[in-house]
Design an enzyme around this catalytic site. Structure first.
Site, PDB file in Angstrom:
ATOM      1  N   HIS A   1       0.842  -1.194   0.000  1.00 44.18           N
ATOM      2  CA  HIS A   1       0.000   0.000   0.000  1.00 44.18           C
ATOM      3  C   HIS A   1       0.882   1.250   0.000  1.00 44.18           C
ATOM      4  CE1 HIS A   1      -2.954   2.992   1.192  1.00 44.18           C
ATOM      5  NE2 HIS A   1      -3.889   2.131   0.819  1.00 44.18           N
TER       6      HIS A   1
ATOM      7  N   GLU B   1      -3.617   2.217  -7.392  1.00 41.03           N
ATOM      8  CA  GLU B   1      -4.066   3.199  -6.400  1.00 41.03           C
ATOM      9  C   GLU B   1      -3.003   4.294  -6.248  1.00 41.03           C
ATOM     10  OE1 GLU B   1      -6.489   2.376  -2.588  1.00 41.03           O
ATOM     11  OE2 GLU B   1      -4.415   2.372  -1.949  1.00 41.03           O
TER      12      GLU B   1
HETATM   13  P1  13P Z   1      -9.865   6.276   0.257  1.00 40.70           P
HETATM   14  O1  13P Z   1     -10.976   5.439  -0.289  1.00 40.70           O
HETATM   15  O2  13P Z   1     -10.156   6.846   1.615  1.00 40.70           O
HETATM   16  O3  13P Z   1      -9.387   7.286  -0.718  1.00 40.70           O
HETATM   17  O4  13P Z   1      -8.632   5.286   0.510  1.00 40.70           O
HETATM   18  C1  13P Z   1      -8.170   4.549  -0.541  1.00 40.70           C
HETATM   19  C2  13P Z   1      -7.213   3.576   0.001  1.00 40.70           C
HETATM   20  O5  13P Z   1      -6.104   3.925   0.358  1.00 40.70           O
HETATM   21  C3  13P Z   1      -7.646   2.181   0.092  1.00 40.70           C
HETATM   22  O6  13P Z   1      -6.581   1.357   0.298  1.00 40.70           O
END
Ligand code: 13P
Length: 244
Positions: free
Chosen positions: A92, A152
């Site tokens: 992450h 992400e």
């Molecule tokens: P948000 O949905 O709060 O933007 O977070 C995304 C996230 O980091 C999920 O792992």
């Protein structure tokens, strides 16, 4: 089947609240047969939630690698598994950024988690091709269906403004990731790997994301801390059967 993952991060602050959210989602989840729901709570809540998980799947938000050396403060893949977790989030961007996790460390964790039999939710961000190459180095194609890749970008996380990466860009990134996987493994293997999106996904933008991108699922932070908001997202995904 879409994969919808709740990443609770370091929330909620107390166990009672975690149980409330979990139980409300669980109550409704039994009727949603076209979606796989994974809740990733903080480690400490796992044993309590594991008792009543039923159709909901559980995941860790990180883990160490298995090994014979002492690792103070760490939680191993087999510990996660013993508390009912089937998944683990690795790589992450918050771990890369605030805990200086390198691609090599992430690679070691991914290998160990897969060896233990956990499914891996592998996050890549601003430089997906490079992070995939390094994070999945030395992993056999045969186990790759146990890995889901999450695109992400750090800049899209918790924007609070509902603004997120535009669908056209997401379609492009999905193709880029698929090509990187094809190159590393094979076309057949790459087609078996779910590619999902995370970053400010909520009950408002989910419809557009489903309609205009072909993501195989979503990783949700903030909006997963409200059972009603999270359930709306899950229900939309349940209705939308189009998948790889
Ligand atoms: P948000 O949905 O709060 O933007 O977070 C995304 C996230 O980091 C999920 O792992």
């Amino acid at each position: 089947m879409k994969l919808v993952i709740a990443n609770w991060k370091n929330n909620p602050k107390i166990l009672a609240q975690a149980k409330r959210i979990f139980l409300s989602v669980k109550k409704r989840a039994g009727q949603l047969k076209n979606v796989e729901i994974v809740i990733c709570p903080p480690f400490l809540y796992l044993p309590e939630l594991s008792i009543s998980r039923s159709r909901l799947k559980l995941g860790g938000q990180d883990c160490s690698w298995e090994g014979s050396i002492p690792l103070t403060g760490e939680v191993t893949p087999s510990m996660l598994k013993s508390f009912g977790a089937e998944y683990v989030i690795l790589g992450h961007s918050e771990r890369r950024r605030y805990f200086q996790e390198t691609d090599a460390v992430i690679n070691r964790k991914i290998k160990s988690a897969l060896k233990t039999g956990l499914k891996v939710i592998f996050c890549v961000g601003e430089d997906p091709r490079n992070q995939i190459k390094k994070g999945l180095k030395g992993i056999r194609g045969g186990v790759m269906p146990q890995v889901a890749i999450v695109y992400e970008p750090l800049s899209a996380i918790s924007t609070q403004k509902g603004s997120l990466v535009v669908p056209a860009e997401l379609r492009q990134k999905k193709t880029l990731i698929q090509n990187a996987l094809k190159q590393m493994f094979s076309r057949t293997v790459s087609q078996k790997i779910k590619i999902i999106y995370g970053g400010s996904v909520d009950e408002k933008n989910i419809k557009t994301l489903l309609k205009e991108t072909e993501m195989d699922g979503f990783l949700i932070g903030q909006a997963s801390l409200s059972s009603s908001r999270f359930l709306k997202i899950v229900q939309f995904c349940n209705r939308n059967r189009r998948t790889t």
